[in-house]
Design an enzyme around this catalytic site. Structure first.
Site, mmCIF file in Angstrom:
data_model
loop_
_atom_site.group_PDB
_atom_site.id
_atom_site.type_symbol
_atom_site.label_atom_id
_atom_site.label_comp_id
_atom_site.label_asym_id
_atom_site.label_seq_id
_atom_site.Cartn_x
_atom_site.Cartn_y
_atom_site.Cartn_z
ATOM 1 N N GLY A 19 0.824 -1.207 0.000
ATOM 2 C CA GLY A 19 0.000 0.000 0.000
ATOM 3 C C GLY A 19 0.852 1.249 0.000
ATOM 4 N N SER A 20 0.331 2.300 0.595
ATOM 5 C CA SER A 20 1.000 3.602 0.542
ATOM 6 C C SER A 20 2.178 3.671 1.511
ATOM 7 C CB SER A 20 0.007 4.719 0.878
ATOM 8 O OG SER A 20 -0.290 4.709 2.264
ATOM 9 N N GLY A 24 2.402 2.407 5.408
ATOM 10 C CA GLY A 24 3.441 1.417 5.646
ATOM 11 C C GLY A 24 4.395 1.828 6.747
ATOM 12 N N GLU A 42 5.690 -3.372 1.256
ATOM 13 C CA GLU A 42 5.911 -2.928 -0.125
ATOM 14 C C GLU A 42 5.045 -1.704 -0.335
ATOM 15 O OE1 GLU A 42 5.031 -1.862 -3.435
ATOM 16 O OE2 GLU A 42 4.171 -3.817 -3.927
ATOM 17 N N CYS A 76 1.819 -1.411 -8.755
ATOM 18 C CA CYS A 76 2.992 -0.762 -8.158
ATOM 19 C C CYS A 76 4.204 -0.802 -9.074
ATOM 20 C CB CYS A 76 3.317 -1.393 -6.804
ATOM 21 S SG CYS A 76 3.540 -3.180 -6.867
#
Length: 285
Positions: A19-20, A24, A42, A76
């Site tokens: 995610g963001s 994170g 990630e 991503c």
């Protein structure tokens, strides 16, 4: 509520997050205070595709268009920036614009590109395109959400954004410098490999990069300059079962896991190489 419960629960022995960056890093701060602080994060990417002067154009166009538009660009490792040597710039620009216009037909866009996740994200993408145009960059196609009146009844509530191609005279805009989760292709010309590597490195994200060349010396040079955790040569992102080779650097990746404590001291990355003459099967012509 549920996410915080999982992050802080003592019986969660290993946590993996995609995610963001903001969320994170928040998870990391919470987990390091736990007795079981094993985690892998990630946190996004802003991948550059570098098309060198000797690139196989057919291969580069197909790979870049596919990797920048599948799941409506909401991947991503999707190509978010296209750096093209000045000798090939006009050719790639023409071909990428032609593909974009073809698949911006509402029926094809719905079937092959897909929808943006939310109206909020549509607003962000539209705003970034507008700001990039205001900064002097040229909008070649796309740039505005699809009018719901043009959508079939079954898709009226969908958030559809056309494949958008821009020629960047000033690439230091949010559209390029931040991760734009949409089928947007900012095209950036370059003269030298040093210039391309420098532009590719102007981001907080170091997840993946794509290099299109048939020259081994060029490969060696760019492998030494690019900081991405995964580099794909003459190809786009390839998924691996279990993600064992999934690596990133900087604000793209953070992990406390490593089976070998000595190997954990190394900065690892994946390099995937495909011969430019080998064609992959894509859904578009």
């Amino acid at each position: 509520v549920v996410g915080n419960m999982m992050v802080n629960h003592p019986q969660v022995k290993k946590l993996a997050f995609v995610g963001s960056t903001l969320i994170g890093l928040n998870i990391a701060q919470q987990r390091v205070s736990q007795s079981a602080n094993n985690f892998t994060l990630e946190m996004g990417g802003n991948s550059a595709a570098i098309v060198c002067s000797d690139a196989d154009v057919d291969n580069a166009v197909a790979s870049i268009f596919w990797n920048s538009t599948y799941y409506a660009g909401q991947v991503c490792t999707g190509v978010k920036r296209v750096l093209i040597h000045e000798s090939l710039f006009a050719q790639l620009r023409e071909r990428l614009v032609a593909l974009a216009k073809k698949y911006n037909d509402p029926k094809l866009l719905i079937e092959h590109i897909g929808a943006i996740i939310s109206d909020e994200m549509l607003n962000i993408v539209e705003y970034r395109v507008e700001r990039a145009v205001a900064a002097g960059n040229e909008l070649l196609t796309g740039g505005k959400r699809l009018d719901k009146m043009r959508l079939p009844k079954a898709n009226k509530n969908g958030h559809f954004f056309p494949v958008t191609v821009m020629e960047m005279s000033d690439h230091r805009t949010d559209l390029v410098m931040k991760e734009t989760f949409a089928p947007v292709l900012p095209l950036i010309p370059f003269r030298t490999l040093d210039e391309a590597a420098t532009i590719a490195g102007e981001t907080d994200y170091e997840l993946s990069a794509n290099v299109f060349t048939q020259n081994d010396a060029t490969v060696d040079y760019l492998l030494g300059r690019l900081n991405a955790g995964m580099i794909f040569l003459n190809d786009s992102e390839v998924s691996y079962p279990g993600g064992n080779f999934w690596k990133g650097h900087a604000q793209s990746y953070l992990s406390t896991s490593d089976d070998d404590r000595l190997l954990g001291m190394y900065e690892k990355r994946l390099v995937w190489r495909k011969d430019a003459s080998v064609r992959r099967d894509y859904w578009f012509e």
